[in-house]
Design an enzyme around this catalytic site. Structure first.
Site, PDB file in Angstrom:
ATOM      1  N   LYS A  85       0.863  -1.192   0.000  1.00 24.33           N
ATOM      2  CA  LYS A  85       0.000   0.000   0.000  1.00 24.33           C
ATOM      3  C   LYS A  85       0.886   1.223   0.000  1.00 24.33           C
ATOM      4  O   LYS A  85       1.814   1.327   0.801  1.00 24.33           O
ATOM      5  CB  LYS A  85      -0.873   0.002   1.271  1.00 24.33           C
ATOM      6  CG  LYS A  85      -1.786   1.210   1.370  1.00 24.33           C
ATOM      7  CD  LYS A  85      -3.070   1.005   0.598  1.00 24.33           C
ATOM      8  CE  LYS A  85      -3.856   2.294   0.379  1.00 24.33           C
ATOM      9  NZ  LYS A  85      -3.435   3.032  -0.852  1.00 24.33           N
ATOM     10  N   GLN A 100       7.244   3.789   3.858  1.00 27.22           N
ATOM     11  CA  GLN A 100       5.840   3.391   3.914  1.00 27.22           C
ATOM     12  C   GLN A 100       5.633   2.123   4.750  1.00 27.22           C
ATOM     13  O   GLN A 100       4.593   1.955   5.394  1.00 27.22           O
ATOM     14  CB  GLN A 100       5.324   3.178   2.479  1.00 27.22           C
ATOM     15  CG  GLN A 100       3.818   3.292   2.331  1.00 27.22           C
ATOM     16  CD  GLN A 100       3.335   4.733   2.223  1.00 27.22           C
ATOM     17  OE1 GLN A 100       3.933   5.551   1.556  1.00 27.22           O
ATOM     18  NE2 GLN A 100       2.240   5.039   2.901  1.00 27.22           N
ATOM     19  N   LYS A 127       5.330   1.689  -3.118  1.00 25.74           N
ATOM     20  CA  LYS A 127       5.263   3.049  -3.684  1.00 25.74           C
ATOM     21  C   LYS A 127       5.469   2.949  -5.181  1.00 25.74           C
ATOM     22  O   LYS A 127       6.155   2.035  -5.664  1.00 25.74           O
ATOM     23  CB  LYS A 127       6.358   3.929  -3.088  1.00 25.74           C
ATOM     24  CG  LYS A 127       6.090   5.416  -3.215  1.00 25.74           C
ATOM     25  CD  LYS A 127       5.189   5.923  -2.110  1.00 25.74           C
ATOM     26  CE  LYS A 127       4.795   7.357  -2.273  1.00 25.74           C
ATOM     27  NZ  LYS A 127       4.124   7.860  -1.050  1.00 25.74           N
ATOM     28  N   GLY A 133      -2.709   8.430  -4.129  1.00 26.56           N
ATOM     29  CA  GLY A 133      -2.061   9.661  -4.572  1.00 26.56           C
ATOM     30  C   GLY A 133      -0.775   9.962  -3.833  1.00 26.56           C
ATOM     31  O   GLY A 133      -0.441   9.352  -2.822  1.00 26.56           O
ATOM     32  N   ASP A 134      -0.027  10.879  -4.378  1.00 20.31           N
ATOM     33  CA  ASP A 134       1.164  11.472  -3.754  1.00 20.31           C
ATOM     34  C   ASP A 134       1.428  12.742  -4.564  1.00 20.31           C
ATOM     35  O   ASP A 134       0.518  13.215  -5.272  1.00 20.31           O
ATOM     36  CB  ASP A 134       2.352  10.496  -3.779  1.00 20.31           C
ATOM     37  CG  ASP A 134       3.510  10.944  -2.878  1.00 20.31           C
ATOM     38  OD1 ASP A 134       3.439  10.722  -1.665  1.00 20.31           O
ATOM     39  OD2 ASP A 134       4.483  11.549  -3.380  1.00 20.31           O
ATOM     40  N   ASN A 163      -2.038  19.208  -1.577  1.00 21.19           N
ATOM     41  CA  ASN A 163      -3.057  18.547  -0.771  1.00 21.19           C
ATOM     42  C   ASN A 163      -2.731  18.556   0.718  1.00 21.19           C
ATOM     43  O   ASN A 163      -3.571  18.923   1.548  1.00 21.19           O
ATOM     44  CB  ASN A 163      -3.234  17.105  -1.276  1.00 21.19           C
ATOM     45  CG  ASN A 163      -4.158  16.300  -0.402  1.00 21.19           C
ATOM     46  OD1 ASN A 163      -3.729  15.535   0.449  1.00 21.19           O
ATOM     47  ND2 ASN A 163      -5.453  16.516  -0.561  1.00 21.19           N
ATOM     48  N   SER A 196      -6.780   5.907   3.813  1.00 19.37           N
ATOM     49  CA  SER A 196      -6.852   5.004   2.657  1.00 19.37           C
ATOM     50  C   SER A 196      -7.242   3.602   3.125  1.00 19.37           C
ATOM     51  O   SER A 196      -8.040   2.912   2.470  1.00 19.37           O
ATOM     52  CB  SER A 196      -5.488   4.917   1.959  1.00 19.37           C
ATOM     53  OG  SER A 196      -5.264   6.053   1.152  1.00 19.37           O
TER      54      SER A 196
HETATM   55  P1  NDP Z   1       0.845  17.864  -4.128  1.00 19.63           P
HETATM   56  O1  NDP Z   1       1.281  17.503  -5.473  1.00 19.63           O
HETATM   57  O2  NDP Z   1      -0.610  18.090  -3.859  1.00 19.63           O
HETATM   58  O3  NDP Z   1       1.608  19.178  -3.626  1.00 19.63           O
HETATM   59  C1  NDP Z   1       2.988  19.204  -3.548  1.00 19.63           C
HETATM   60  C2  NDP Z   1       3.409  20.574  -3.065  1.00 19.63           C
HETATM   61  O4  NDP Z   1       4.793  20.550  -2.766  1.00 19.63           O
HETATM   62  C3  NDP Z   1       3.222  21.642  -4.128  1.00 19.63           C
HETATM   63  O5  NDP Z   1       2.994  22.880  -3.515  1.00 19.63           O
HETATM   64  C4  NDP Z   1       4.564  21.603  -4.844  1.00 19.63           C
HETATM   65  O6  NDP Z   1       4.877  22.787  -5.541  1.00 19.63           O
HETATM   66  C5  NDP Z   1       5.497  21.386  -3.687  1.00 19.63           C
HETATM   67  N1  NDP Z   1       6.699  20.689  -4.168  1.00 19.63           N
HETATM   68  C6  NDP Z   1       6.744  19.480  -4.768  1.00 19.63           C
HETATM   69  N2  NDP Z   1       7.994  19.157  -5.116  1.00 19.63           N
HETATM   70  C7  NDP Z   1       8.750  20.195  -4.722  1.00 19.63           C
HETATM   71  C8  NDP Z   1      10.129  20.454  -4.808  1.00 19.63           C
HETATM   72  N3  NDP Z   1      10.980  19.580  -5.371  1.00 19.63           N
HETATM   73  N4  NDP Z   1      10.555  21.619  -4.255  1.00 19.63           N
HETATM   74  C9  NDP Z   1       9.690  22.507  -3.695  1.00 19.63           C
HETATM   75  N5  NDP Z   1       8.376  22.294  -3.597  1.00 19.63           N
HETATM   76  C10 NDP Z   1       7.917  21.173  -4.100  1.00 19.63           C
HETATM   77  O7  NDP Z   1       1.416  16.728  -3.168  1.00 19.63           O
HETATM   78  P2  NDP Z   1       0.986  16.334  -1.681  1.00 19.63           P
HETATM   79  O8  NDP Z   1       0.534  17.534  -0.943  1.00 19.63           O
HETATM   80  O9  NDP Z   1       0.113  15.164  -1.774  1.00 19.63           O
HETATM   81  O10 NDP Z   1       2.390  15.830  -1.099  1.00 19.63           O
HETATM   82  C11 NDP Z   1       3.269  16.665  -0.368  1.00 19.63           C
HETATM   83  C12 NDP Z   1       4.192  15.810   0.477  1.00 19.63           C
HETATM   84  O11 NDP Z   1       3.421  15.047   1.401  1.00 19.63           O
HETATM   85  C13 NDP Z   1       5.038  14.790  -0.287  1.00 19.63           C
HETATM   86  O12 NDP Z   1       6.265  14.625   0.380  1.00 19.63           O
HETATM   87  C14 NDP Z   1       4.226  13.510  -0.155  1.00 19.63           C
HETATM   88  O13 NDP Z   1       5.033  12.366  -0.304  1.00 19.63           O
HETATM   89  C15 NDP Z   1       3.721  13.658   1.275  1.00 19.63           C
HETATM   90  N6  NDP Z   1       2.550  12.874   1.638  1.00 19.63           N
HETATM   91  C16 NDP Z   1       1.398  12.939   0.921  1.00 19.63           C
HETATM   92  C17 NDP Z   1       0.292  12.220   1.324  1.00 19.63           C
HETATM   93  C18 NDP Z   1      -1.011  12.317   0.626  1.00 19.63           C
HETATM   94  O14 NDP Z   1      -1.977  11.707   1.107  1.00 19.63           O
HETATM   95  N7  NDP Z   1      -1.154  13.091  -0.447  1.00 19.63           N
HETATM   96  C19 NDP Z   1       0.353  11.316   2.478  1.00 19.63           C
HETATM   97  C20 NDP Z   1       1.603  11.379   3.201  1.00 19.63           C
HETATM   98  C21 NDP Z   1       2.646  12.113   2.759  1.00 19.63           C
HETATM   99  P3  NDP Z   1       4.708  22.838  -7.141  1.00 19.63           P
HETATM  100  O15 NDP Z   1       3.253  22.905  -7.381  1.00 19.63           O
HETATM  101  O16 NDP Z   1       5.452  24.062  -7.560  1.00 19.63           O
HETATM  102  O17 NDP Z   1       5.328  21.571  -7.661  1.00 19.63           O
HETATM  103  O1  2IT Z   2       3.123   8.909   1.550  1.00 22.88           O
HETATM  104  C1  2IT Z   2       1.961   8.487   1.763  1.00 22.88           C
HETATM  105  O2  2IT Z   2       1.655   7.944   2.824  1.00 22.88           O
HETATM  106  C2  2IT Z   2       0.965   8.683   0.711  1.00 22.88           C
HETATM  107  N1  2IT Z   2       1.270   9.279  -0.318  1.00 22.88           N
HETATM  108  C3  2IT Z   2      -0.421   8.123   0.876  1.00 22.88           C
HETATM  109  C4  2IT Z   2      -0.438   6.653   0.548  1.00 22.88           C
HETATM  110  C5  2IT Z   2      -1.791   6.012   0.530  1.00 22.88           C
HETATM  111  O3  2IT Z   2      -1.805   4.831   0.151  1.00 22.88           O
HETATM  112  O4  2IT Z   2      -2.795   6.628   0.857  1.00 22.88           O
END
Ligand code: NDP
Ligand code: 2IT
Length: 448
Positions: A93, A114, A129, A168-169, A243, A380
C-alpha cells in the site's frame, strides 16, 4: 549518531554497495538503523531470523515504459515504477508520485518509509510506492488522461485490491486517480477498491482529501499537549500548497493558530495577517495556478522567489509539507534561532539528517514524517474497509477514526521512545514501534 552494532553496520554497507546512486534510499535506511539499534541489541531472535537483511531488499521492483501521445500528435515516453517493498503485515500500500525528479531511488526511499508508517497506523497494510518522471504541470487534461491510461495499462498486471493498492502522492490527485481507476476497471473488468483517494461517486471515502493534513495537526496537537503546549495563538509556517499543506493549514487554523506562510516550488508567500485559505484553494485546487497569484487577491501579502527562504520567517511551529530534504541544517539553525519550538513533518523525509540533529540538540519537539503524516494512508485503509463492506461512512465517522488513529500513533511513538531510553525522541519511537510489528510478522512467517 554513528552505528555501533556490527550486524546493522554490515547490512548498511551491503545496502550502500547494492544501491549505488540512490542517496535518498540510503538516507532513509540509515535513519531507521540508527533508531532500531537498541532493539537489535535486545533481540537476537530477530538477528537469527535475518529480519533486517530481508527488510532492506524490496520484494519486487517493476520498471516499465509509459508511451503516450501528446496534443501535437507526438509520441512521448516516460518511465513508470512500482516498488512492492514489504507484504509482511498486509497487501502492499502506498502512493504514486508523478514528478520529473522521480527515479528508482526516490520510489525506494518512499516505499521503505511506507513499511513503518503503515505499520504504525495499526491497519493491515504492507509497504509499496510507485510513480513516474512524468510532469503533470502544464499538460492538458487529455494528455494527463492518456498518460494515466498508459501507466495503468502496465500497472494493472501487478496490482489488485488484495495484492497492492496504490493512491495519490505528489502530482497524483483526484483527477489522476480517476483516470487510472477507469482504465483498471476497463482492462480487468472488475470494480474493486484497487486504488484509494477515489472520487466520492465511485467508492472514495469522505475525509480522505483532508486526511493527511488533518492527521499532521492531530499528531502535532498530541505532541504539544504532552509537552504542556497548544496550537492556540501560535504562528505557523507551512511549506507547499498542495493537498497536505492546504488541509494542514485548515486544521491548524481551526485549532486557533495563525498560518503566515505557504509555498510552491517557485517561491513563498508571507501574509502577516494569516493566509486566506479560500484564496489558496481557488488558486491550487481549481485553477492549478502558482502561489504568487495570491498577491492578486491579497496585495498586502509578500511574495519571494525560491523555496528555502520560507524557513527564515519566525514561527513557533513549522510544518514542512512539500518534499524531501527541504529543510537542511542551515535552515534548521535559522528556525531554532528565530524561536521555533516544534517541527512536524507532513512531507516524507523533509528534514535532512543535519536538520534533525539540530532539532534534537535544541530540544525542538520533532514529529517525524512516518508517524505524523500517516493519517493519509490510514484513511486510505478506511477507504479499503468501506469498499470491502460495500458501505460508505459519514465524514464525521471517518474523521473520528482518523483522529483516534493519530492519537494512538503518538502514544505508540512516545511509549516506544520511553521503553528504549529515548524519552521525547519521537523519531526513535516511530522507527522502533513501526519496525517491531513488521519484524515480528516477518519472523513468524519464516524465511520468505
Ligand atoms: P501535491 O502535489 O498536492 O503538492 C505538492 C506541493 O509541494 C506543491 O505545492 C509543490 O509545488 C510542492 N513541491 C513538490 N515538489 C517540490 C520540490 N521539489 N521543491 C519545492 N516544492 C515542491 O502533493 P501532496 O501535498 O500530496 O504531497 C506533499 C508531500 O506530502 C510529499 O512529500 C508527499 O510524499 C507527502 N505525503 C502525501 C500524502 C497524501 O496523502 N497526499 C500522504 C503522506 C505524505 P509545485 O506545485 O510548484 O510543484
Ligand atoms: O506517503 C503516503 O503515505 C501517501 N502518499 C499516501 C499513501 C496512501 O496509500 O494513501
Amino acid at each position: 549518531m554513528a552505528l555501533t552494532n556490527e550486524y546493522l553496520k554490515n547490512i548498511l554497507e551491503t545496502v550502500k554497495k547494492r544501491n549505488p546512486g540512490e542517496p535518498e534510499f540510503i538516507q532513509a535506511v540509515t535513519e531507521v538503523f540508527e533508531s532500531i539499534e537498541p532493539v537489535i541489541e535486545k533481540r537476537p531472535d530477530l538477528v537469527e531470523a535475518g529480519v533486517v537483511e530481508r527488510l532492506v531488499e524490496p520484494e519486487r521492483q517493476i520498471i516499465f515504459r509509459v508511451p503516450w501521445v501528446d496534443d501535437n500528435g507526438k509520441v512521448q515516453v516516460n518511465r513508470g515504477f512500482r516498488v512492492q517493498f514489504n507484504s509482511a503485515i498486509g497487501p502492499y500500500k502506498g502512493g504514486i508520485r508523478l514528478h520529473p525528479s522521480v527515479y528508482i531511488g526516490i520510489i525506494k526511499f518512499l516505499g521503505f518509509e511506507q513499511i513503518f508508517k503503515n505499520s504504525l497506523t495499526s491497519l493491515p497494510m504492507g509497504g509499496g510506492k510507485g510513480g513516474s518522471d512524468f510532469d503533470p504541470k502544464g499538460k492538458s487534461d487529455g494528455e494527463v488522461m492518456r498518460f494515466c491510461q498508459s501507466f495503468m495499462t502496465e500497472l494493472c498486471k501487478h496490482i489488485g485490491a488484495d495484492t497492492d493498492v496504490p493512491a495519490g502522492d505528489i502530482g497524483t490527485g483526484a483527477r489522476e486517480i480517476g483516470y487510472m481507476f477507469g482504465q483498471y476497471k476497463r482492462i480487468r473488468n472488475e470494480f474493486t477498491g484497487v486504488l484509494t483517494g477515489k472520487g466520492l461517486t465511485y467508492g472514495g471515502s469522505l475525509a480522505r482529501t483532508q486526511a493527511t493534513g488533518y492527521g499532521v495537526c492531530y499528531f502535532t496537537n498530541e505532541m504539544l499537549k504532552a509537552n504542556g503546549m497548544s496550537f492556540e495563538g501560535k504562528t505557523v509556517v507551512i511549506s507547499g500548497s498542495g493537498n497536505v499543506a492546504i488541509y494542514a493549514n485548515e486544521k491548524a487554523t481551526s485549532y486557533g493558530a495563525k498560518v503566515v506562510a505557504m509555498s510552491d516550488s517557485n517561491g513563498y508567500i508571507y501574509d502577516k495577517d494569516g493566509i486566506k485559505l479560500d484564496v489558496v484553494k481557488e488558486i491550487k485546487e481549481v485553477k492549478r495556478g502558482r502561489i504568487k497569484e495570491y498577491l492578486d487577491a491579497v496585495p498586502t501579502a509578500e511574495y519571494h522567489e525560491g523555496c528555502k527562504g520560507i524557513w527564515t520567517i519566525p514561527c513557533d511551529i513549522a510544518l514542512p509539507c512539500a518534499t524531501q530534504n527541504e529543510i537542511d541544517g542551515e535552515s534548521a539553525e535559522i528556525l531554532v534561532k528565530n524561536g521555533c519550538k516544534v517541527v512536524c513533518e507532513g512531507a516524507n523525509m523533509p528534514s535532512t539528517p543535519e536538520a534533525i540533529n539540530t532539532y534534537l540538540a535544541n530540544k525542538v519537539l520533532f514529529g517525524p514524517a512516518k508517524a505524523a503524516n500517516a493519517g493519509g494512508v490510514a484513511t486510505s485503509g478506511l477507504e479499503m474497509s468501506q469498499n470491502s463492506e460495500r458501505l460508505a461512512w459519514t465524514f464525521e465517522e471517518v474523521d473520528a477514526k482518523l483522529h483516534n488513529i493519530m492519537i494512538n500513533i503518538f502514544k505508540a511513538c512516545d511509549e516506544a521512545a520511553k521503553e528504549y531510553g529515548e524519552e521525547g525522541n519521537y523519531m526513535a519511537g516511530a522507527n522502533i514501534a513501526g519496525f517491531l510489528k513488521v519484524a515480528e510478522a516477518m519472523k513468524a512467517q519464516g524465511c520468505v
